[in-house]
Structure formats: structure tokens, C-alpha cells
Scaffold this active site. Structure first.
Site, PDB file in Angstrom:
ATOM      1  N   CYS A 146       0.797  -1.230   0.000  1.00 52.89           N
ATOM      2  CA  CYS A 146       0.000   0.000   0.000  1.00 52.89           C
ATOM      3  C   CYS A 146       0.828   1.278   0.000  1.00 52.89           C
ATOM      4  O   CYS A 146       0.255   2.373  -0.045  1.00 52.89           O
ATOM      5  CB  CYS A 146      -0.966  -0.015   1.180  1.00 52.89           C
ATOM      6  SG  CYS A 146      -2.016  -1.493   1.188  1.00 52.89           S
ATOM      7  N   HIS A 202      -2.950   7.893   6.331  1.00 52.77           N
ATOM      8  CA  HIS A 202      -3.177   6.593   5.690  1.00 52.77           C
ATOM      9  C   HIS A 202      -4.577   6.109   6.050  1.00 52.77           C
ATOM     10  O   HIS A 202      -5.326   5.674   5.185  1.00 52.77           O
ATOM     11  CB  HIS A 202      -2.114   5.597   6.136  1.00 52.77           C
ATOM     12  CG  HIS A 202      -2.175   4.298   5.408  1.00 52.77           C
ATOM     13  ND1 HIS A 202      -2.064   4.208   4.032  1.00 52.77           N
ATOM     14  CD2 HIS A 202      -2.350   3.031   5.852  1.00 52.77           C
ATOM     15  CE1 HIS A 202      -2.163   2.941   3.663  1.00 52.77           C
ATOM     16  NE2 HIS A 202      -2.338   2.199   4.753  1.00 52.77           N
ATOM     17  N   HIS A 228      -9.920   1.935   0.000  1.00 56.09           N
ATOM     18  CA  HIS A 228      -8.461   1.794   0.086  1.00 56.09           C
ATOM     19  C   HIS A 228      -7.963   1.243  -1.243  1.00 56.09           C
ATOM     20  O   HIS A 228      -8.148   0.070  -1.558  1.00 56.09           O
ATOM     21  CB  HIS A 228      -8.096   0.860   1.232  1.00 56.09           C
ATOM     22  CG  HIS A 228      -6.621   0.784   1.503  1.00 56.09           C
ATOM     23  ND1 HIS A 228      -5.694   1.536   0.821  1.00 56.09           N
ATOM     24  CD2 HIS A 228      -5.897   0.036   2.397  1.00 56.09           C
ATOM     25  CE1 HIS A 228      -4.481   1.259   1.259  1.00 56.09           C
ATOM     26  NE2 HIS A 228      -4.581   0.354   2.217  1.00 56.09           N
TER      27      HIS A 228
END
Length: 594
Positions: free
Chosen positions: A157, A290, A325
Site C-alpha cells: 500500500c 493513511h 483503500h
């Protein structure tokens, strides 16, 4: 050297370009909904899908509808085309234009469609070529034909954020005139079920930093930015949208999927970005967190933010309530969101937040008419691969130029190579038997070669770990694909998913050696080792570390070898693991003390 951002492109769940994304952000409209395009059985899980079919994207790009191509590549092409156009880059002046893409899933959707047939029919066998991350990047680069080089960063990620960091470093080292950097990632059945096996997906809309948060919603999309030196931008009269003033890459070195309680990796990454930019915490006007919505991530990131900013915490929000996400693409998608906020004077809302966490930050629910000069954007990946980018609209600042200050000679201290599964029994000298049983053969080989090379070099742990791999832990990927094929989307192994991500190799080594330093993984086929070595030499020459562990690790399975044999590629080894320890004689700049 000041790194200028002169163009952006974006496609995600809330829009297919900057204008539509901006509109959704300002009106606080989420793109998370019931899945429409993904052929999964898990319709109870909301996702952030791009609102276009593959055929619609092909038509927009002028690609024949019959051509096999991954959704990841299609979204990447759309975003790259927008970025090049926005920056007015044509590639017609003989400039060195480098393409750097972050991805992990890559062509998994193509593999899923043909996994059964490719084993029995040569008509589908060529689809195997579309699987790898490096091939995905190649397809995007060749679609435009203007890139002198291209490579793939795969750190889960944080991939796209690390792609921007690499781009800035290549510009500073004089290896490129212009860099197009970012990431792309499509939803896939493999991807969705892998996260579901970790039990971190929410059946409702995600609620980052909320006390009632239960997990994340997966999304998809792509975003790329055009980077060049401020001087180069002026020479071609390009409009500078912002500057990439600082960045940090650190490893939490704690766990393959969980973040540490004190958020060490996140703290180090943010602190390094601030130090590089020559700014103090009080100078930051906004942090794009995040903020995945998982209990572990949001608490750990809250602790890290409080460590960095103390009582002067600026407005913070996670925009994953808009997009979901987007994993490997999240860093660049959120950079573009930050740039939109900076240019239009608003704070993006943290959608879904209602109830404060007992020990967490309180995010902003959005605000208009604000001035944002300096913004931090966080991206944290599996294995504790944590990266922070510091964006600024201030043209008066001068970034410290300490690059390539009379570098000392770089020496190779040790080299260990493993070419046989028989050699893996030596791992028990370094790792407890119970832990060994949980590792696939490539995890064992990479750890063994790395620990042996460090022992030969007389070093307990390196300052940085840079990894190259073509396919990563293919055995785990194949096992999970086979399980989905034979048993459906139920009771899948979280270990197989966790070890299928390419950077699990480098993060495993960091966890074992307690190395919190720079950690990145390249996956560009046969060129993976070359890119890893180039990065190591660049890092050592900059004086920011003294020792670097470079590795190149790959494996094959009987099925993979049989498929490749039918494609004319023979004599593939079952295992190959190479570890090299490099050292600069004197470290000029200590970016972090270990």
C-alpha cells in the site's frame, strides 16, 4: 534541487479526472457502493470501484475491444495520459522521460479469467505474460512510446508513494529529465478474498479514526504525477503546481500485516520528510492520513502523529471514505487529492467519523476557505513499509542539496547465492523450527541468503534493505488461486495472501534484523536486480546510509515451469536467491540513528 510537480492524472471511485474528483470531494460524495464489475461472491462487502467497464476504458484509449489487457493497466493508461497532457509533455524533444509505477495486483484479473484454461489450452497460455507487475508497467509505457526507461515498485500500500520517492531521487542524481510516477491497482477476486481472510474488511462503509471502526473498504484506481526539477520546468515554461519538498521511507520492522503500538515506522517516515524539507511540525497545515479504518492502523497512526506533532496537531483526515483503500495506488491518488485541496483551499472531509477514539486523533470533517502551503501525505504498507511525502506550494523555500557530495568508494562486503532447495535446511541455524514451518521456500531462501551474507560481512543489521523479485512468492499465489478455483471464496489462508505480496520478502528480513531503515522492492522481470543495485548505489552515494543489503529472490513451481516450457522458456530454476552487502566507506549524512 527543488522537485516540481507539473501535471497530474487520476481515476478512482469518485471520478475519472481531476475535475470530477474535485467535485465529489467538495460535495462530500463517497464512491463506495455495492460491487458492479468485480465477479466476486462477496456482495456483502462494499467497494470503491471505478465507474467504467473495461470495454469503456478501452474505447476511451482507442484500444481494440478484443485485446486482452488488465484493468490495472487500463486505469494506469488513462491516468498517465491525463498527467502527460496536464504537464504538456509530448516526449518529442529527446528528453529522458522515465516511467515509475507502483502496483501489487497488476494483471491478476487476467490470470483469474484464464487460470483454469491456460493449463489445458494453448489458446489461453499467453495470458500468463500479463500476470506480473513488471509486464503491467511495460504495457502502460509502450502504449505511449515516450519513455526512455520504466520500472515497477511493489511495496503493497505504499507502492505509489515510493514510486514518487524514486522519481525524485533519479532527478536529483541526474538520471532523468522528467519522471512520471504513481501507481495503479484494480480490484480482483484474489485481492478481495486475501484481505477478507485477514478479517479486516468492513461490511458497512469504513469509518477511519472512529471508535466504532471495523475495517476497510477496498477500492481501485490510478494516479500519476509529472516530476521534474524546478529549473527544467522553467526552461520549458511549464506551470508548477507544487513542490515535493521532502519524503521519508522507513520500516516498522514489527509484523507482516500489523503496525506497532508506538507507530515507529510511521513516526520515522514523517520525521524524515520534515527534516529533508527543513520544516518543523508546526509548519504543516494538513495531514492526509493513511487512515484505513482498521482498529490497528488507525490507533498506531494516531500514536505516530501525536509523537511527531505533540499538542500542535494540524487538521488530519483520511480520504479513504471517498475512494476506498486503493492499496498500491493510494499514495498517488491521495497526493492528487492533496494538490486539489491545496489549490482550491479546502480540507477534505473524513467521511463516516462520528465517535472519538479513546486514544486517537480527532479528524477534520472538512472545511472551506483555508490556506494549505505545506501538506504531509502518508502511505503505509504491509510489512511496515511506511512512506510520507511532503508537498508545498511555497516557491521561496530551497531544498537542501546534499546529493552526491564527494561519495566514498562503495565496496561489496559479502555475496551469498542459493540455487537449490536442499540448501534451505541451513535456515534452522538462524530461525526457530516453529517459525520455519510457516515460511514458504522463497521466504526461507531469501532470509537464509540475507542472514548468511550479513554474517559474512560482520554486520548485525543493515541501514537499508533493497529487494528485487520478478514474481515474488509465486508458490503462495498459485496455492491461493487454486483454492479459489476448487473451493470458492471461503476459508482462504491468510498466510498465503500475506506471503503473496512482493515486499513480504524484504519486510521479513527487516523484521528479523530489526532494521527500521529504507526498504523498497523492485519487480521488473529480469531487470529487477539491476534496479535494486542502482537504487543501492544511489542511496550510498548520497551519504544517507553506510550499508545496504541488496537481494534478488525468485522461485518457480512445477505448474509454472510446465506452463513456461510450453511457451518456450525452459530450464527455470526451482529457487534462486542472491544477497549482497554493499558498504560506503564513510556515511556523510545520518538520516536516522539506529
Amino acid at each position: 534541487m527543488n522537485i516540481a510537480i507539473t501535471g497530474e492524472g487520476i481515476i478512482c471511485a469518485i471520478g475519472t479526472d481531476k475535475a470530477s474528483v474535485l467535485s465529489a470531494l467538495r460535495s462530500k460524495e463517497t464512491g463506495i457502493a455495492t460491487m458492479r464489475y468485480l465477479p466476486s461472491a462477496h456482495h456483502e462487502l462494499p467497494v470503491g470501484e471505478v465507474k467504467m467497464s473495461d470495454d469503456e476504458m478501452k474505447s476511451q484509449l482507442g484500444i481494440d475491444l478484443s485485446q486482452e489487457i488488465s484493468r490495472t493497466a487500463l486505469m494506469g493508461m488513462i491516468a498517465v495520459r491525463q498527467a502527460l497532457s496536464d504537464a504538456q509533455v509530448s516526449g518529442s524533444k529527446g528528453e529522458r522521460i522515465v516511467f515509475i509505477s507502483g502496483t501489487t495486483v497488476a494483471g491478476m484479473d487476467v490470470t483469474e479469467r484464464h487460470f483454469t484454461e491456460m493449463r489445458t489450452s494453448d489458446d489461453h497460455l499467453s495470458c500468463l505474460h500479463y500476470h506480473s507487475c513488471g509486464d503491467n508497467t511495460r504495457q502502460i509505457a509502450e502504449h505511449f512510446g515516450c519513455f526512455s526507461e520504466y520500472t515497477t515498485v511493489s511495496t503493497a500500500c505504499s507502492s505509489a508513494a515510493n514510486a514518487l520517492i524514486l522519481g525524485a531521487e533519479m532527478l536529483k542524481a541526474g538520471e532523468a529529465d522528467i519522471v512520471v510516477a504513481g501507481g495503479t491497482e484494480a480490484l480482483s477476486v484474489f485481492h478481495l478474498n486475501g484481505f477478507n481472510s485477514l478479517m479486516i474488511l468492513d461490511k458497512d462503509h469504513c469509518r477511519p479514526f472512529d471508535e466504532t471502526r471495523e475495517g476497510l473498504n477496498l477500492g481501485e484506481g490510478a494516479a500519476y504525477v509529472v516530476l521534474e526539477s524546478a529549473e527544467h520546468a522553467r526552461s520549458r515554461q511549464a506551470s508548477v503546481h507544487a513542490f515535493l519538498r521532502g519524503y521519508g521511507n522507513a520500516c516498522d520492522a514489527f509484523h507482516q500485516t500489523a503496525s506497532s503500538e508506538n507507530g515507529e515506522g510511521a513516526y520515522l517516515a514523517m520525521q524524515e520528510a520534515l527534516n529533508m524539507a527543513g520544516l518543523k511540525p508546526k509548519d504543516i497545515d494538513y495531514v492526509n492520513a493513511h487512515g484505513t479504518g482498521t482498529p490497528n492502523n488507525d490507533l498506531s497512526e494516531s500514536v505516530a502523529l501525536q509523537r511527531v506533532f505533540g499538542s500542535e496537531l494540524p487538521p488530519v483526515s483520511s480520504t479513504k471514505g471517498f475512494t476506498g483503500h486503493t492499496t498500491s495506488a493510494s499514495g498517488s491518488i491521495e497526493v492528487v487529492i492533496c494538490l486539489l485541496a491545496m489549490h482550491h483551499g479546502f480540507l477534505p472531509a473524513n467521511l463516516g467519523w462520528r465517535q472519538p477514539m479513546s486514544d486517537g486523533i480527532i479528524p477534520t470533517l472538512g472545511e472551506d476557505k483555508v490556506s494549505l502551503r505545506h501538506v504531509l501525505c502518508n502511505s503505509f504498507g504491509f510489512g511496515g513499509n511506511d512512506s510520507s511525502l511532503l508537498l508545498s506550494t511555497d516557491s521561496t523555500l530551497q531544498s537542501p542539496d546534499s546529493y552526491l557530495q564527494s561519495p566514498d568508494p562503495i565496496r561489496e562486503l559479502a555475496r551469498v547465492e542459493i540455487n537449490s532447495e536442499d540448501e534451505l535446511s541451513e535456515i534452522r541455524e538462524y530461525v526457530k523450527p516453529l517459525e520455519v514451518r510457516r515460511m514458504g521456500k522463497l521466504m526461507k531462501a531469501s532470509l537464509l541468503s540475507s542472514l548468511k551474507s550479513l554474517r559474512q560481512a560482520g554486520i548485525d543489521y543493515p541501514d537499508a534493505i533493497i529487494t528485487g523479485t520478478s514474481l515474488g512468492c509465486w508458490e503462495n499465489t498459485e496455492t491461493l488461486l487454486t483454492q479459489i478455483e476448487l473451493e470458492g471464496e471461503v476459508m482462504l489462508s491468510p498466510t498465503n495472501f500475506m506471503q503473496s505480496t512482493h515486499n513480504t520478502i524484504g519486510s521479513n528480513i527487516a523484521i528479523r534484523t530489526h532494521c527500521h531503515g529504507y526498504n523498497v522492492t523492485y519487480t521488473q522481470g529480469a531487470d529487477s536486480l539491476e534496479w535494486a543495485l542502482r537504487d543501492a548505489h544511489r542511496l550510498l552515494a548520497s551519504g544517507r546510509c553506510k550499508t545496504v543489503l541488496v537481494g534478488c529472490h525468485d522461485e518457480t513451481t512445477p505448474l509454472y515451469r510446465s506452463l513456461m516450457d510450453r511457451l518456450g522458456v525452459t530450464d527455470l530454476p526451482s529457487i534462486h536467491s542472491l544477497a549482497i552487502v554493499l558498504r560506503s566507506e564513510e556515511c556523510k549524512i545520518c538520516c536516522r540513528k539506529q
